[in-house]
Design an enzyme around this catalytic site. Sequence first.
Site, PDB file in Angstrom:
ATOM      1  N   HIS A   1      17.363 -63.742  71.269  1.00  0.00           N
ATOM      2  CA  HIS A   1      17.323 -63.934  69.802  1.00  0.00           C
ATOM      3  C   HIS A   1      17.787 -62.684  69.059  1.00  0.00           C
ATOM      4  O   HIS A   1      17.433 -62.484  67.909  1.00  0.00           O
ATOM      5  CB  HIS A   1      15.904 -64.274  69.292  1.00  0.00           C
ATOM      6  CG  HIS A   1      15.366 -65.586  69.772  1.00  0.00           C
ATOM      7  ND1 HIS A   1      14.066 -65.733  70.187  1.00  0.00           N
ATOM      8  CD2 HIS A   1      15.929 -66.801  69.883  1.00  0.00           C
ATOM      9  CE1 HIS A   1      13.854 -66.984  70.534  1.00  0.00           C
ATOM     10  NE2 HIS A   1      14.975 -67.660  70.375  1.00  0.00           N
ATOM     11  N   ASN A  10      28.900 -72.318  69.360  1.00  0.00           N
ATOM     12  CA  ASN A  10      27.709 -72.142  70.196  1.00  0.00           C
ATOM     13  C   ASN A  10      27.750 -73.248  71.242  1.00  0.00           C
ATOM     14  O   ASN A  10      27.417 -74.390  70.957  1.00  0.00           O
ATOM     15  CB  ASN A  10      26.460 -72.235  69.326  1.00  0.00           C
ATOM     16  CG  ASN A  10      25.185 -72.012  70.120  1.00  0.00           C
ATOM     17  OD1 ASN A  10      25.210 -71.918  71.351  1.00  0.00           O
ATOM     18  ND2 ASN A  10      24.072 -71.939  69.428  1.00  0.00           N
TER      19      ASN A  10
END
Length: 396
Positions: A179, A7
Amino acid sequence: MNILVINCGSSSLKFQLINSESEKVLAKGICERIGIDGRLTYQAAGSEKTKTEKDMPSHTEAIQYVIEALTDNETGVIKSLDEIGAVGHRLVHGGEKFASSVIITEEVKKAVEECNELAPLHNPANLIGVNACEKLMPGTPMAAVFDTAFHQTMPEKAYMYGLPYEYYEKYKVRRYGFHGTSHSFVSKRAAELTGRPYDATKTIVCHLGNGASVCAVKNGKSIDTSMGLTPLEGLVMGTRSGDIDPAILEFIAKKENLDIEGLMNMLNKKSGVQGISGLSSDFRDLTDASLAGDKRAKIALEVFSYRVAKYIGSYVAAMNGVDVIAFTAGIGENDELVRAAVCSYLGYLGIEFDEDANNTRGQEIELSKPGSKVRVFVIPTNEELAIARETEALIK
Ligand code: ADP
């Protein structure tokens, strides 16, 4: 297979090495201050966390240190790079081009670049991580897992803004939602917990972290979500305003002599519960202050929960009902007062709220009492595991 989940932000890079069979995390950590000086925090499963200062002029050096730590004789968890079967990258914005995760190719990278304008802070940084990994691990398959992909099932009526249609045609101005990896992971788990088939369940997921969004998942598909073109829309968040009257922009610009950059900075960084309370964006600080009598902290918490409850209500309407409501992320998993406040608005759904169960933190628990018409759960999210699962599925 071992899967390295990456990430990558503009100056940081989080990683986890996950074994896909056991779904255990073998090692994890973060490189911070990339391009400034550099610090690697590393932790192998069952060992102490270590922090070391490292020279990280770019993400390539950062990944090099990650690989060294993972393969080190003492701290390492694998012998060589050959033991990493694939890399899964979190990518923020896939625009309308990506409705699912994909194996990364040159074409994919180009298509992601074309979405850069929609997420100027995130996408370029995500791609830097991809390129650095490709350089150091040539031949290892890489997958892109997008925050937006899960929401590509939203119907037009949910994603179109009430704006001139040509802005959608020319600039792709529409609602995308974020999300997605978390909403997908949590809604699947919610169906499992109720013993219902995923494709015949109506779920509302409340991902309440520093950034927060609510998602309506009908029969396994996202049909609406509270974030929009960018992650600024929707709920009142830690420092982001969420939905406001757009005319406020002109009003405040004139009063405070702000240009568009100043306004965006105010909406993203100085608003939300931080802005209302003038105190903190962290819910632990706000709860302490509110209990000690701080009026603005109390209002901030009330505004936050009220907005969540209103979104839940609108998604019950959108799905013509709901079977399960799930709370997740930092606040959803840990803040029992917020959960109780949100659920205090939901009696009309026939939810019987279990106060005792609610006093648990960070665990998978049911908040509704047996016999409750709609079931309510806390389901800890695990975006890294979700990325590892997606990556493995693509490789296979
Ligand atoms: P993000 O990933 O968006 O940065 P997280 O999901 O990690 O956010 O959530 C961070 C937020 O969770 C913190 O700002 C804090 O408000 C809240 N939080 C974390 N732990 C607790 C706790 N024990 N009690 C209340 N709130 C908490």
